[in-house]
Design an enzyme around this catalytic site. Sequence first.
Site, PDB file in Angstrom:
ATOM      1  N   GLU A  66       0.855  -1.180   0.000  1.00  0.00           N
ATOM      2  CA  GLU A  66       0.000   0.000   0.000  1.00  0.00           C
ATOM      3  C   GLU A  66       0.896   1.237   0.000  1.00  0.00           C
ATOM      4  OE1 GLU A  66      -3.090   2.101   3.141  1.00  0.00           O
ATOM      5  OE2 GLU A  66      -2.851  -0.080   3.199  1.00  0.00           O
ATOM      6  N   ASP A  89      -4.202  10.467   9.243  1.00  0.00           N
ATOM      7  CA  ASP A  89      -2.904   9.888   9.555  1.00  0.00           C
ATOM      8  C   ASP A  89      -2.380  10.322  10.916  1.00  0.00           C
ATOM      9  OD1 ASP A  89      -2.936   8.709   7.052  1.00  0.00           O
ATOM     10  OD2 ASP A  89      -1.894  10.371   6.102  1.00  0.00           O
TER      11      ASP A  89
END
Length: 262
Positions: free
Chosen positions: A51, A62
């Site tokens: 990924e 994030d």
Amino acid sequence: MSTSRVEAAILTAKRERKGALIGYLPVAFPDLDTSVEAAIAMARSGVDVIEFGVPYSDPVMDGLVIQEATQTALKAGFRLPQLFEAISRVTAEVDAPVLVMTYWNPVVQYGVERFAQDLKAAGGAGLITPDITPDAAAEWIEVSERVGLDRVFLAAPTSTDERLRMISEQSTGFVYTVSTMGITGERSELDAAARVLTGRLRDAGDKLACVGIGISNAEQVASTLDYADGAIVGTVFVRALRDGGVDGLASVVREIAQGTTS
């Protein structure tokens, strides 16, 4: 749509072991060449699906480690063509399919059709899109079907049964099952909600479900694979690359990959 290489990789992992290990790294961190070497090393050390994250200026999902890594890439001048170069170089060396994790705005700015064509030409397998839902993704659904790319949507514990059915119907490759609400990062214990959510997804449609957010060691991978088809690991891999380089990352991947067999 053509056969999903991501689905095939996960099913192979399930036949041979408990399930799949999916590994995340930001592209161009700490630089383009190292990120390519790191992705290749991940695949050779036990990761079934790679990924690649697209550095983005406002990474709302994030955690700190990944934010710092993507900011490093942006400050070094990352541009989207580097993503396709990196994927092309990785897929020339290893068979593991490469998915791209990206917020939707960079795709729109680049052009959805152009992005899809360039991703396909580079050997990429598809997109994980954390900030766009199937009901708002008509253009991407049409383009991905036509070009032959996987589209991985996210399912959260707060999703209604109706939304889970939509996500299951429109996702290909797998459904990204969010283990807990909040940002990515390591947690000492995975939420029981992940197990419940995976069960709800099974009821909504017979799709592969891979769990991400908070998985950071082999024990958590093994526990996740008791009920899910794959475990997604990011923060601990990014930290390993930052602190120990490619060799350090490969060592951590091998350690965590033991969870796919235990």
